[in-house]
Scaffold this active site. Structure first.
Site, PDB file in Angstrom:
ATOM      1  N   GLU A   1       1.423  -0.162  10.139  1.00 55.80           N
ATOM      2  CA  GLU A   1      -0.031  -0.408  10.162  1.00 55.80           C
ATOM      3  C   GLU A   1      -0.772   0.722  10.892  1.00 55.80           C
ATOM      4  O   GLU A   1      -1.732   0.507  11.623  1.00 55.80           O
ATOM      5  CB  GLU A   1      -0.331  -1.802  10.728  1.00 55.80           C
ATOM      6  N   GLY A   2      -0.258   1.933  10.674  1.00 58.08           N
ATOM      7  CA  GLY A   2      -0.831   3.133  11.283  1.00 58.08           C
ATOM      8  C   GLY A   2      -0.022   3.552  12.493  1.00 58.08           C
ATOM      9  O   GLY A   2       0.094   2.803  13.462  1.00 58.08           O
TER      10      GLY A   2
ATOM     11  N   GLY B   1       2.120   7.674   2.908  1.00 56.04           N
ATOM     12  CA  GLY B   1       2.295   6.804   4.075  1.00 56.04           C
ATOM     13  C   GLY B   1       1.014   6.800   4.889  1.00 56.04           C
ATOM     14  O   GLY B   1       0.063   6.085   4.550  1.00 56.04           O
TER      15      GLY B   1
ATOM     16  N   GLN C   1      14.615  -2.283  45.396  1.00 57.84           N
ATOM     17  CA  GLN C   1      13.237  -1.902  45.087  1.00 57.84           C
ATOM     18  C   GLN C   1      13.125  -1.166  43.742  1.00 57.84           C
ATOM     19  O   GLN C   1      12.117  -1.295  43.041  1.00 57.84           O
ATOM     20  CB  GLN C   1      12.690  -1.025  46.216  1.00 57.84           C
TER      21      GLN C   1
ATOM     22  N   GLU D   1       3.594   4.185  -0.365  1.00 55.16           N
ATOM     23  CA  GLU D   1       4.453   4.714  -1.445  1.00 55.16           C
ATOM     24  C   GLU D   1       5.325   5.818  -0.862  1.00 55.16           C
ATOM     25  O   GLU D   1       5.031   6.320   0.235  1.00 55.16           O
ATOM     26  CB  GLU D   1       3.578   5.276  -2.575  1.00 55.16           C
TER      27      GLU D   1
ATOM     28  N   GLN E   1      17.393  -0.557  30.939  1.00 56.83           N
ATOM     29  CA  GLN E   1      17.870   0.041  32.188  1.00 56.83           C
ATOM     30  C   GLN E   1      18.162  -1.043  33.237  1.00 56.83           C
ATOM     31  O   GLN E   1      19.154  -0.962  33.962  1.00 56.83           O
ATOM     32  CB  GLN E   1      16.809   1.023  32.711  1.00 56.83           C
ATOM     33  N   ILE E   2      17.322  -2.058  33.285  1.00 57.42           N
ATOM     34  CA  ILE E   2      17.516  -3.138  34.271  1.00 57.42           C
ATOM     35  C   ILE E   2      18.845  -3.860  34.008  1.00 57.42           C
ATOM     36  O   ILE E   2      19.558  -4.238  34.933  1.00 57.42           O
ATOM     37  CB  ILE E   2      16.325  -4.137  34.225  1.00 57.42           C
TER      38      ILE E   2
ATOM     39  N   GLY F   1      24.635  -1.659  31.386  1.00 57.37           N
ATOM     40  CA  GLY F   1      25.458  -1.715  30.172  1.00 57.37           C
ATOM     41  C   GLY F   1      25.173  -2.950  29.330  1.00 57.37           C
ATOM     42  O   GLY F   1      25.264  -2.917  28.090  1.00 57.37           O
TER      43      GLY F   1
ATOM     44  N   LEU G   1       0.839  -1.205   0.000  1.00 60.51           N
ATOM     45  CA  LEU G   1       0.000   0.000   0.000  1.00 60.51           C
ATOM     46  C   LEU G   1       0.872   1.253   0.000  1.00 60.51           C
ATOM     47  O   LEU G   1       0.683   2.163  -0.811  1.00 60.51           O
ATOM     48  CB  LEU G   1      -0.899  -0.025   1.259  1.00 60.51           C
TER      49      LEU G   1
HETATM   50  C1  FAD Z   1       9.508  -1.893   9.068  1.00 62.82           C
HETATM   51  C2  FAD Z   1       8.326  -1.380   8.325  1.00 62.82           C
HETATM   52  C3  FAD Z   1       7.489  -2.279   7.683  1.00 62.82           C
HETATM   53  C4  FAD Z   1       6.386  -1.820   6.949  1.00 62.82           C
HETATM   54  N1  FAD Z   1       5.606  -2.723   6.255  1.00 62.82           N
HETATM   55  C5  FAD Z   1       4.680  -2.254   5.383  1.00 62.82           C
HETATM   56  C6  FAD Z   1       3.967  -3.161   4.515  1.00 62.82           C
HETATM   57  O1  FAD Z   1       4.144  -4.396   4.564  1.00 62.82           O
HETATM   58  N2  FAD Z   1       3.106  -2.642   3.613  1.00 62.82           N
HETATM   59  C7  FAD Z   1       2.869  -1.306   3.520  1.00 62.82           C
HETATM   60  O2  FAD Z   1       2.074  -0.911   2.672  1.00 62.82           O
HETATM   61  N3  FAD Z   1       3.507  -0.420   4.339  1.00 62.82           N
HETATM   62  C8  FAD Z   1       4.406  -0.872   5.254  1.00 62.82           C
HETATM   63  N4  FAD Z   1       5.080   0.017   6.080  1.00 62.82           N
HETATM   64  C9  FAD Z   1       4.813   1.428   5.974  1.00 62.82           C
HETATM   65  C10 FAD Z   1       4.110   2.000   7.203  1.00 62.82           C
HETATM   66  O3  FAD Z   1       2.799   1.572   7.292  1.00 62.82           O
HETATM   67  C11 FAD Z   1       4.279   3.518   7.138  1.00 62.82           C
HETATM   68  O4  FAD Z   1       5.651   3.798   7.406  1.00 62.82           O
HETATM   69  C12 FAD Z   1       3.388   4.243   8.137  1.00 62.82           C
HETATM   70  O5  FAD Z   1       2.037   4.104   7.766  1.00 62.82           O
HETATM   71  C13 FAD Z   1       3.736   5.724   8.257  1.00 62.82           C
HETATM   72  O6  FAD Z   1       3.893   6.321   7.014  1.00 62.82           O
HETATM   73  P1  FAD Z   1       5.206   7.210   6.700  1.00 62.82           P
HETATM   74  O7  FAD Z   1       6.378   6.388   7.104  1.00 62.82           O
HETATM   75  O8  FAD Z   1       5.142   7.679   5.308  1.00 62.82           O
HETATM   76  O9  FAD Z   1       5.117   8.403   7.710  1.00 62.82           O
HETATM   77  P2  FAD Z   1       4.270   9.764   7.514  1.00 62.82           P
HETATM   78  O10 FAD Z   1       2.880   9.432   7.145  1.00 62.82           O
HETATM   79  O11 FAD Z   1       5.031  10.688   6.646  1.00 62.82           O
HETATM   80  O12 FAD Z   1       4.280  10.324   8.997  1.00 62.82           O
HETATM   81  C14 FAD Z   1       5.357  11.051   9.571  1.00 62.82           C
HETATM   82  C15 FAD Z   1       4.914  11.552  10.939  1.00 62.82           C
HETATM   83  O13 FAD Z   1       3.769  12.417  10.793  1.00 62.82           O
HETATM   84  C16 FAD Z   1       2.694  11.930  11.576  1.00 62.82           C
HETATM   85  N5  FAD Z   1       1.435  12.196  10.911  1.00 62.82           N
HETATM   86  C17 FAD Z   1       1.079  11.943   9.623  1.00 62.82           C
HETATM   87  N6  FAD Z   1      -0.174  12.320   9.384  1.00 62.82           N
HETATM   88  C18 FAD Z   1      -0.652  12.816  10.548  1.00 62.82           C
HETATM   89  C19 FAD Z   1      -1.905  13.369  10.953  1.00 62.82           C
HETATM   90  N7  FAD Z   1      -2.949  13.467  10.111  1.00 62.82           N
HETATM   91  N8  FAD Z   1      -2.029  13.779  12.236  1.00 62.82           N
HETATM   92  C20 FAD Z   1      -1.001  13.678  13.108  1.00 62.82           C
HETATM   93  N9  FAD Z   1       0.205  13.171  12.787  1.00 62.82           N
HETATM   94  C21 FAD Z   1       0.366  12.748  11.533  1.00 62.82           C
HETATM   95  C22 FAD Z   1       2.948  10.444  11.718  1.00 62.82           C
HETATM   96  O14 FAD Z   1       2.260   9.864  12.809  1.00 62.82           O
HETATM   97  C23 FAD Z   1       4.467  10.422  11.873  1.00 62.82           C
HETATM   98  O15 FAD Z   1       4.776  10.721  13.193  1.00 62.82           O
HETATM   99  C24 FAD Z   1       6.137  -0.437   6.880  1.00 62.82           C
HETATM  100  C25 FAD Z   1       6.965   0.458   7.565  1.00 62.82           C
HETATM  101  C26 FAD Z   1       8.042   0.007   8.283  1.00 62.82           C
HETATM  102  C27 FAD Z   1       8.922   0.988   8.976  1.00 62.82           C
END
Ligand code: FAD
Length: 383
Positions: free
Chosen positions: A363-364, A131, A279, A127, A336-337, A340, A125
């Site tokens: 996934e969001g 994101g 503790q 690009e 931390q626990i 090093g 999904l």
């Molecule tokens: C290891 C890994 C595996 C992944 N696997 C897949 C996969 O299998 N298939 C796939 O399709 N994708 C995959 N992803 C992509 C992943 O889902 C996206 O990285 C993610 O959805 C965030 O998109 P972005 O990285 O473009 O960040 P951005 O959308 O550019 O976000 C950057 C920052 O802005 C914040 N932000 C963005 N919009 C808003 C808003 N409206 N309000 C507040 N804050 C906002 C975000 O929370 C983040 O902090 C993967 C990513 C990683 C790192």
């Protein structure tokens, strides 16, 4: 003591623990260090019938419920979060939408081998410029006779390195914005499909996060999943189930942190006694244990909500948000626990710390989960 699981689910959990201790845990550090996609783990999980957990048996799966699915992902991730996400993606992000939206022929041709672990799937999904805002995707799908020609770049695709089948989201008409998006089942052998760059990552280093390049990739019209224009709906409903899986992955990582924190603190002696007698250390362990239990309960609740056949976006987002932030807080305390020794790769804690972070992103992101949750409570009130 777990009062929430049936006898069958407890047996599944026990079976998984034995399997994971023997087949998955011993290789976790090595695949992380080598950044090597563990095809042998996929095969082992397929042999245990874990690649299509919720898919009915007639379609090649195990026919289990959503709660059983979370048990599997938690136990896998407790040993190896990379393997947890590989299995989760095949189950929640590929098998689930094929089961929900696939035609009879698509289920026979793709769902059956994917659920049986004879094929591996990925979900494409994201690009470079789409994101969190998935509806801004630019990959095009142009109808040409009995085919669609797909052109565009997908990034961060988990399992992308080894997948036989990709669920690709593309637009048949960019002017229609989100209503122009459709979902396609794309075989890696189709003309115009190419695997691009593999990401070098902080954590889950072996999950094969790959760019997928589609250069007028020729996809038969029969491989359109659902109807034209239904793609974003398919993606978002699929991600609800995916978020339950990631919540379970985060619970598994948090539990691994607790296991290691207990083990190490009882063994490490400073000032003449095990550090578990201080503790300050006990409180960190108590906080990790409490939050992990709470995250697990929310994850079980989300799984139950998923089974109810009603909308469960709220429950899925609440579980994913809390469990992922729990895993990160737990891992910070875990390092931390160990002092090093929490910072070096001779011990697994630094891997748990690196692996935990991504659960707050994919996934969001946590911010997107908060948007979903806020929208729900402002519209419908608290549950
Ligand atoms: C290891 C890994 C595996 C992944 N696997 C897949 C996969 O299998 N298939 C796939 O399709 N994708 C995959 N992803 C992509 C992943 O889902 C996206 O990285 C993610 O959805 C965030 O998109 P972005 O990285 O473009 O960040 P951005 O959308 O550019 O976000 C950057 C920052 O802005 C914040 N932000 C963005 N919009 C808003 C808003 N409206 N309000 C507040 N804050 C906002 C975000 O929370 C983040 O902090 C993967 C990513 C990683 C790192």
């Amino acid at each position: 003591m777990n009062l929430l699981l049936s006898e069958e689910q407890k047996l599944l959990q026990q079976t998984l623990r034995t399997f994971v201790d023997k087949e998955i845990r011993p290789h976790a550090a090595e695949i992380d260090r080598e950044r090597r996609f563990p095809v042998e783990n996929v095969r082992r999980c397929a042999d245990m019938s874990l690649m299509g957990i919720m898919v009915p048996q007639e379609h090649g799966g195990s026919g289990m419920d959503a709660l059983s699915y979370t048990i599997v992902i938690e136990e896998l991730s407790r040993a190896c979060a990379t393997t947890g996400v590989i299995v989760s993606v095949n189950n929640s992000l590929v098998c689930a939408p094929l089961l929900a939206y696939g035609s009879k022929e698509q289920k026979e041709k793709y769902l059956k081998p994917l659920a049986a672990g004879e094929m591996l799937g990925c979900f494409a999904l994201t690009e470079p410029n789409a994101g969190s805002d998935a509806a801004a995707l630019r990959t095009r799908a142009e109808k040409k006779g009995r085919d669609y020609l797909l052109s565009g770049n997908k990034v961060f695709v988990t399992n992308g390195t080894a997948a036989d089948v990709a669920l690709v989201f593309a637009s048949t008409d960019l002017s229609k914005k989100h209503k122009g998006i459709s979902a396609f089942i794309v075989e890696s052998g189709f003309p115009g499909f190419r695997r691009g760059r593999e990401e070098r990552k902080l954590g889950i280093t072996a999950s094969g996060s790959r760019e997928i390049v589609l250069d007028r990739c020729q996809v038969p019209a029969a491989n359109l999943l659902g109807a034209e224009g239904e793609g974003l709906k398919i993606a978002l409903s699929t991600l609800d189930g995916g978020r339950v899986g990631i919540a379970a992955q985060a619970v598994g990582i948090a539990q691994a942190v607790l296991d290691e924190g207990i083990r190490y603190s009882q063994q490490r002696v400073q000032f003449g006694k095990p550090i578990s007698e201080f503790q300050a250390i006990q409180w960190m362990l108590a906080d990790i244990a409490t939050e992990t239990e709470a995250a697990r309960l929310l994850t079980y609740r989300a799984a139950r909500a998923e089974e109810s056949q009603q909308r469960y976006s709220y429950e899925a987002s609440v579980a994913k948000l809390f469990a992922s932030e729990t895993a990160m807080r737990a891992a910070t305390k875990g390092v931390q626990i160990l002092g090093g020794y929490g910072y070096v790769s001779d011990y697994p804690m630094e891997r748990y710390f690196r692996d935990a972070k991504v659960t707050e992103i994919y996934e969001g992101t946590s911010e997107i989960q908060r948007l979903v949750i806020a929208e729900h409570v402002l519209k419908d009130g608290a549950s």
